[in-house]
Scaffold this active site. Structure first.
Site, PDB file in Angstrom:
ATOM      1  N   PHE A 156      -0.331   9.821  -8.113  1.00 44.04           N
ATOM      2  CA  PHE A 156      -0.321   8.611  -7.982  1.00 44.04           C
ATOM      3  C   PHE A 156      -1.003   8.098  -9.127  1.00 44.04           C
ATOM      4  CE2 PHE A 156       1.010   9.443  -3.948  1.00 44.04           C
ATOM      5  CZ  PHE A 156      -0.071   9.868  -3.219  1.00 44.04           C
ATOM      6  N   TRP A 209       2.483   1.666  -3.329  1.00 42.48           N
ATOM      7  CA  TRP A 209       1.557   2.186  -4.373  1.00 42.48           C
ATOM      8  C   TRP A 209       1.146   3.562  -4.406  1.00 42.48           C
ATOM      9  CZ3 TRP A 209      -3.318   4.616  -3.853  1.00 42.48           C
ATOM     10  CH2 TRP A 209      -4.242   4.580  -4.924  1.00 42.48           C
ATOM     11  N   HIS A 210       1.543   4.326  -3.148  1.00 36.66           N
ATOM     12  CA  HIS A 210       1.190   5.516  -3.262  1.00 36.66           C
ATOM     13  C   HIS A 210       2.399   6.283  -3.910  1.00 36.66           C
ATOM     14  CE1 HIS A 210      -1.806   4.750  -0.176  1.00 36.66           C
ATOM     15  NE2 HIS A 210      -2.236   6.088  -0.186  1.00 36.66           N
ATOM     16  N   GLY A 211       3.567   5.877  -3.841  1.00 36.14           N
ATOM     17  CA  GLY A 211       4.636   6.622  -4.526  1.00 36.14           C
ATOM     18  C   GLY A 211       5.855   5.673  -4.745  1.00 36.14           C
ATOM     19  N   GLY A 238       0.840  -1.200  -0.272  1.00 37.88           N
ATOM     20  CA  GLY A 238       0.111  -0.001   0.100  1.00 37.88           C
ATOM     21  C   GLY A 238       0.908   1.091  -0.040  1.00 37.88           C
TER      22      GLY A 238
END
Lengths: 314, 519
Positions: free
Chosen positions: B519, B326-328, B323
């Site tokens: 994102f 996934w954000h960066g 997670g």
């Protein structure tokens, strides 16, 4: 449709209420307040001067750079320093200048180089008109009307009220207490210059783009034509600016030439040379356009010399 | 074009609505879907024309794989069905890895190996993180036979539909498609949609952007290595905590409102996360559609909580690290994810202790549980520091400032004000925050804190009008509709006031981007 018309009506009604209540009951932003104080003092002084006078018009470079008392002595004619916050833009500066000019007067345009590029709508202008000149909206272009109507919102008001009511001290430069009766700035003493202010002088670029915008051309042309129709003499000269080598390169010289050509095309005499109005760091105050009192003396002397020659010719 | 831009509000949206109205009146449903898909393509290409080809290719490949999977399922070829699913998942993940993380990997590998030939200028396609997760969910749902319909237009529309396209909510195919047979321009949907849109716009442009103006310079200061004073550091941490909430939930409200204009309901994405009394509760309230995806498509397939406590904690950590990533593509995002994984692990462990503790410890446990809200909130705030900071150095500079409780410096400009009070022995330091940004930023922190922690959220405010697909799940039983005249009046007043507030920002020249756009 009832929902949409009701929402729109509520929105418009709230906007009208906002525009009526806020300027009356709430403090204006400090820069707007300063502009209004400058205009009050300078306009009162200009209107009290009855004989044909010389009015220097420009942004804050003019306000800090010209000493009208010194200029009056040197050119042996009453002179008015009508320099104001450059953020108002050329069109509004010239609009206000019209209100104090009379037939027989001479207006000297000392427009900062950066102002030739900015558009009609600026935040200082819209905020100033919101508080002090709401009727100016009838003079602006149609596409700018929404910007004027919706200029000063809730978040701006919150910032300003915190500024106004919890502020523990005020700046000594941009305050009406340092204005003389003639509208000159007395707070630009060299003794008050700090290293941080000089750092800003060096780091800020005085030029935005090396071209005269359509808006600047049309506003200035309208003003020149108005002056001609009202028998007001127009002269153009160069604003004071912090010297950098790059300002004397070909690109910049071509820009100065384009300014000269523009004025000469409209029959306006251009006096002085741009390189002669570039000053060393020791003459500067806090931005590349603001002179301290020493720089102001030098600049006023130069301007007086050039004006005397121009006025003799006339 | 941003949702808060003039061109979107005054040009794109009216034209799209007009076309939607005409196609629903005159033509069949397929024309309406074509029209909306076309508008969505235009919307996406306005942002980034070159990424459109990648998106279309991805849609085509995923659709083909899903069709073949359905075919092999009909033929009961289990092995090939699974193989196709794996190929599909790998394709989507590798696409995301290539465009989003390749620069990150190369930059990190370069510390160890000299790589002259590899390119570090791969351009990230807009919204790739969101549409990748949507397609992964779609393929898994096809595999699990939750989706049996074969319709290219609907699938294309499902991926491209512009309100949730750029930054969510992450919608499932099976949530959207049943609504597509009932597309109609209706007054009630317009009313609810516009109200939600303007609520979201207010949250974004008034709340989030106002605080951002003051905290961005502090994070830049921290990134440049400057030490931060106590109040300045707390302003940065708390300011970003509220900024990201109002920015992202405001965007979600706008997306939900816009979709509602076209009579499509989206799922809830935020449910007052700062009211949470545990990290477990926080992740049921924050970015709900992402949490849902991580739970259903990663956590549960990994085994969830079915394989003992130890394996559960490992699964939680793995999910949260994914997670975070996934954000960066940055170590600070991964660390943020890991931190929340640790928080969740501790929370689950604590719950286990709560349940199994003997009576003599119950009083002690009860006292700690009373502090559940401040502990949760503080943990989240600390996490956000890493999320926002551009480097660990910057994050540690802020955290370092936050713990300097023995050095509560104020700027010397406060000297006149504080001395008059004669209450405190305050230290003054030129490096502390100037008085005006201090006062304004703390004003916004207090106001936004009160709104997000004490007041009802937008979904709760609009609960009478069934704003989202699953609102009841978060709000309990709904109240019946008000009489028409009453609810239109109230909505009109709300919308009028929000329109007034946001019109000042709409007509200003500079538009602010949503945080989650990267994102």
């Amino acid at each position: 449709m009832k929902y949409f018309s009701a929402s729109l009506s509520i929105s418009i009604a709230t906007l009208l209420l906002w525009r009526c209540v806020v300027p009356i009951f709430f403090a204006s932003p400090p820069d707007v307040n300063w502009i209004e104080q400058l205009y009050k003092v300078k306009t009162a002084y200009a209107l009290s001067t009855h004989t044909p006078k010389v009015v220097t018009v420009g942004g804050s470079a003019t306000h800090f750079g010209v000493n009208s008392q010194q200029l009056t002595t040197l050119i042996k004619q009453p002179s008015i320093n009508f320099g104001i916050h450059g953020g108002l833009g050329i069109k509004y500066m010239l609009y206000r200048a019209r209100q104090i000019l009379k037939p027989g007067d001479t207006v000297v345009l000392l427009i900062e180089y950066g102002l030739y590029a900015i558009d009609e709508v600026t935040t200082p202008l819209t905020n100033y008109c919101f508080f002090y000149d709401p009727t100016y909206i009838i003079h602006c272009k149609y596409k700018s009307i929404p910007n004027f109507l919706f200029s000063y919102g809730v978040t701006d008001a919150i910032k300003t009220q915190i500024n106004a009511y919890i502020r523990p001290y005020s700046t000594y430069i941009y305050a009406d207490k340092t204005l003389t009766n003639a509208g000159d700035e007395s707070g630009n003493s060299i003794n008050k210059v700090t290293p941080a202010m000089l750092a800003d002088v060096k780091s800020i670029d005085a030029f935005t783009q090396l071209a005269i915008s359509q808006h600047a051309m049309s506003s200035t042309t309208d003003f020149i034509n108005w002056c001609k129709a009202h028998h007001i003499n127009v002269i153009a000269s160069w604003p004071p600016v912090y010297y950098k080598k790059i300002y004397l390169t070909n690109e910049y010289v071509a820009f100065y030439k384009s300014i000269t050509n523009f004025y000469q095309h409209h029959g306006v005499l251009v006096i002085g040379q741009p390189q002669n109005t570039m000053f060393a760091l020791s003459d500067m105050l806090d931005t590349p356009y603001h002179l301290n009192n020493i720089g102001s003396k030098k600049y006023t002397q130069q301007l007086a010399t050039a004006l005397n020659q121009a006025l003799i010719k006339k | 074009m941003l949702f808060n831009s003039n061109i979107f509000i005054f040009v794109f949206l009216p034209i799209t609505l007009l076309g939607f109205y005409l196609t629903t009146k005159i033509f069949k449903q397929s024309m309406t879907l074509l029209w909306l898909s076309g508008a969505s393509i235009f919307f996406y290409c306005w942002w980034n024309f070159h990424s459109f080809y990648i998106l279309v290719a991805s849609i085509a490949i995923n659709y083909i794989l899903s069709i073949v999977m359905m075919h092999t399922q009909e033929k009961k070829l289990e092995f090939f069905t699974k193989l196709l699913l794996v190929i599909g998942l790998l394709f989507n993940i590798l696409l995301l890895v290539y465009f989003k993380y390749m620069n990150f990997f190369i930059t990190n590998i370069k510390y160890f190996i000299t790589l002259k030939t590899l390119n570090t200028n791969i351009i990230l396609p807009l919204a790739i993180s969101f549409f990748t997760f949507q397609k992964i969910a779609y393929l898994v749902d096809v595999y699990q036979r939750k989706i049996t319909e074969k319709n290219l237009l609907k699938f294309f529309f499902f991926v491209m539909f512009f309100p949730p396209l750029i930054a969510g909510p992450i919608v499932h195919y099976r949530e959207m498609t049943p609504q597509l047979s009932r597309l109609k321009l209706s007054r009630i949907n317009l009313v609810i949609g516009f109200t939600l849109f303007f609520i979201g716009l207010t949250k974004k442009v008034i709340c989030a952007d106002s605080i951002a103006e003051y905290i961005n310079p502090i994070y830049e200061q921290a990134a440049s290595g400057q030490a931060l004073a106590f109040f300045t550091a707390w302003a940065a941490a708390l300011g970003f905590t509220f900024q990201i909430y109002f920015d992202f939930s405001g965007y979600s409200d706008m997306a939900i409102g816009l979709a509602r204009l076209f009579s499509i309901k989206l799922p809830t994405n935020f449910n007052s996360p700062y009211k949470s009394t545990s990290i477990i509760d926080f992740w049921r309230r924050w970015h709900i559609t992402l949490s849902r995806f991580l739970r259903d498509y990663i956590y549960i397939p990994l085994g969830g909580n079915r394989q003992g406590h130890c394996r559960r904690y490992i699964n939680l950590m793995a999910v949260m690290l994914i997670g975070g990533l996934w954000h960066g593509a940055s170590w600070t995002f991964i660390f943020w994810g890991g931190l929340h994984g640790l928080y969740l692990t501790i929370n689950h462990f604590w719950r286990a202790i709560n349940q199994s503790a003997s009576m003599r410890y119950q009083w002690f446990i009860h006292q700690i549980n009373k502090l559940s809200w401040p502990i949760t909130f503080l943990s989240v705030v600390i996490g956000w520091v890493f999320f926002r900071a551009t480097s660990f150095k910057a994050a540690l500079a802020i955290l370092g400032g936050m713990i300097k409780i023995n050095q509560p410096y104020l700027h010397p400009a406060f000297g006149i004000f504080i001395h008059r009070l004669l209450f405190f022995r305050i230290h003054f330091n030129e490096d502390a925050m100037m008085w005006q940004p201090f006062m304004v930023s703390y004003f916004w922190i207090i106001l936004l804190g009160y709104v997000s922690i004490k007041l009802p959220n937008s979904i709760y405010i609009m609960r009478r009008y069934k704003p989202t697909l699953d609102y009841q799940q978060y709000l309990g039983t709904s109240k019946p509709f008000m009489r028409k005249q009453q609810h239109f009046k109230l909505l009109a007043i709300r919308t009028g006031l929000f329109l007034f507030l946001t019109s000042f920002i709409i007509f200003k020249s500079v538009n602010s981007q949503f945080i989650y756009f990267k994102f």
